[in-house]
Design an enzyme around this catalytic site. Sequence first.
Site, mmCIF file in Angstrom:
data_model
loop_
_atom_site.group_PDB
_atom_site.id
_atom_site.type_symbol
_atom_site.label_atom_id
_atom_site.label_comp_id
_atom_site.label_asym_id
_atom_site.label_seq_id
_atom_site.Cartn_x
_atom_site.Cartn_y
_atom_site.Cartn_z
ATOM 1 N N GLY A 69 10.258 -2.750 -0.399
ATOM 2 C CA GLY A 69 11.216 -1.689 -0.104
ATOM 3 C C GLY A 69 11.275 -1.394 1.386
ATOM 4 O O GLY A 69 10.258 -1.433 2.081
ATOM 5 N N GLY A 140 16.569 -8.687 -8.255
ATOM 6 C CA GLY A 140 15.924 -9.330 -7.120
ATOM 7 C C GLY A 140 14.751 -10.175 -7.581
ATOM 8 O O GLY A 140 14.590 -10.452 -8.776
ATOM 9 N N ILE A 142 11.576 -9.508 -7.814
ATOM 10 C CA ILE A 142 10.658 -8.830 -8.735
ATOM 11 C C ILE A 142 11.282 -8.737 -10.123
ATOM 12 O O ILE A 142 10.632 -9.013 -11.137
ATOM 13 C CB ILE A 142 10.272 -7.434 -8.213
ATOM 14 C CG1 ILE A 142 9.509 -7.553 -6.896
ATOM 15 C CG2 ILE A 142 9.420 -6.695 -9.245
ATOM 16 C CD1 ILE A 142 9.156 -6.218 -6.255
ATOM 17 N N ARG A 217 11.426 3.108 -7.207
ATOM 18 C CA ARG A 217 11.066 4.269 -6.403
ATOM 19 C C ARG A 217 11.299 5.505 -7.254
ATOM 20 O O ARG A 217 12.213 5.538 -8.083
ATOM 21 C CB ARG A 217 11.908 4.351 -5.122
ATOM 22 C CG ARG A 217 11.540 3.326 -4.061
ATOM 23 C CD ARG A 217 10.196 3.630 -3.422
ATOM 24 N NE ARG A 217 9.900 2.766 -2.282
ATOM 25 C CZ ARG A 217 9.232 1.628 -2.361
ATOM 26 N NH1 ARG A 217 8.819 1.191 -3.550
ATOM 27 N NH2 ARG A 217 8.980 0.915 -1.276
ATOM 28 N N ASP A 240 5.407 4.076 -12.590
ATOM 29 C CA ASP A 240 4.440 3.843 -11.518
ATOM 30 C C ASP A 240 4.804 4.639 -10.276
ATOM 31 O O ASP A 240 4.021 4.692 -9.326
ATOM 32 C CB ASP A 240 4.390 2.347 -11.179
ATOM 33 C CG ASP A 240 3.344 2.028 -10.125
ATOM 34 O OD1 ASP A 240 2.201 2.502 -10.272
ATOM 35 O OD2 ASP A 240 3.666 1.310 -9.157
ATOM 36 N N HIS A 264 1.524 4.661 -8.238
ATOM 37 C CA HIS A 264 2.215 3.748 -7.322
ATOM 38 C C HIS A 264 1.287 2.604 -6.903
ATOM 39 O O HIS A 264 0.974 2.423 -5.720
ATOM 40 C CB HIS A 264 2.729 4.493 -6.086
ATOM 41 C CG HIS A 264 3.853 3.766 -5.399
ATOM 42 N ND1 HIS A 264 4.810 4.402 -4.643
ATOM 43 C CD2 HIS A 264 4.179 2.446 -5.358
ATOM 44 C CE1 HIS A 264 5.666 3.519 -4.161
ATOM 45 N NE2 HIS A 264 5.302 2.319 -4.582
ATOM 46 N N GLY A 266 1.909 -0.687 -8.064
ATOM 47 C CA GLY A 266 2.573 -1.920 -8.473
ATOM 48 C C GLY A 266 2.155 -3.136 -7.674
ATOM 49 O O GLY A 266 1.988 -4.228 -8.219
#
Length: 301
Positions: A69, A140, A142, A217, A240, A264, A266
Site C-alpha cells: 500500500g 492485484g 495479492i 485497509r 486484519d 494488521h 498480513g
Amino acid sequence: MQILIPHAFSHIKLPNGISATIFDGDVDELPPNLDEIEIYVPSYMGGDGIYNAIDKMPRLKWLQLLTAGIDRALPFMREGVTLCNAKGVHDDATAELTIALILTRLRGIDATIRAKNQGWSTRKTRPSIFGAKVTIIGAGSIGRRIATLITAFGGLPTLVSKGGHNDTIAFNVCEEVVRNSDIVVVVVPLTSETKGLIDANFLAMMPNNSLLINVARGEVVVTADLYKEVSSGRISAGIDVTDPEPLDPSHPLWECENVVITPHVGGATKSFYIKATELLEDNLARISRGETPKNVIEGSY
C-alpha cells in the site's frame, strides 16, 4: 549516491556507487546527513513520522516502500521523487492469513478456543472452503494469490477489479456475484475511490450467514456499518485491519463472537525479510545501472 535504510536491512548487498546510512527505524533517531540522501527506505509499519523526514531530504530521488500500500506515503510525495512499492513481497503471507481467517470462522476454531476445556461442546458439522463461492474484491497480485489458494482448497473464486478486464468482473456490475457469495474477501488499495467502499449498501447485498474478510485497509470498510451487520448475527467477519487502527479495547466489535480480529499482521512473517531483501537488492542494482526499478507507481493507483 547515499541510501537511508532501516537497520533490519543493513545486511543487503549494495552495488558500486551506492553507500548506506543506517537508522534504527525510529524517526526520533534519524542521522544528521539527511541532506545527502537520494534513496530512502522507510521502516516497515513505522508511524507517520517516517514520511515527515522526506521534507528534510532535498536531494531525494527514490522512495522505496516496504509495503504494498502507498496511501500513507502519497501525501508526502513531491515533484522529482519516484515512488516504488513492495508489490509481490507480501502476496504469500497475506494470502496465508486470509485462508487462516476464513478457516478460523468457517471451522469454528475461534469458538473452540473460547470454549477451552469445553471444546467438545462446539463439535458440529460446519461449512468448508471446498465448493464455496468466494468473491475477491481486488485483482492485484495479492488478490490473485488468494484466488490460487482458494482454488487449491476446492473453492470457487471470482476476481473483481475496478473496471473489469480479462478474467475479472467490474466492481460496478458485481452485485449478482456478491449476492451469491459464501465469502467476500476485500484486498483493494486505499484510495479516495475505495475509502468506505464496503458500506451498508454493499454489506446488505451479502447473503445471510456469509463471511466478510478484510485484509486491505481498515478505512475501506465502514466500521459502524460492519458492526451493525455482525452484531445482528446476519453475517460474520475476519478482519486484519480496522478503522480506527488500532481498535480501542472498548470498541463493541471485540465483543462480537462472530468476528475474528488480528492486529494488521498480513505481511508480518519471516519471509518478508527474505523477499524484501531480494527486492531492495534488485532495485538498487537497477538504479545503479541507470535502469528503471521494479514497482514504480505511475498515474492513479
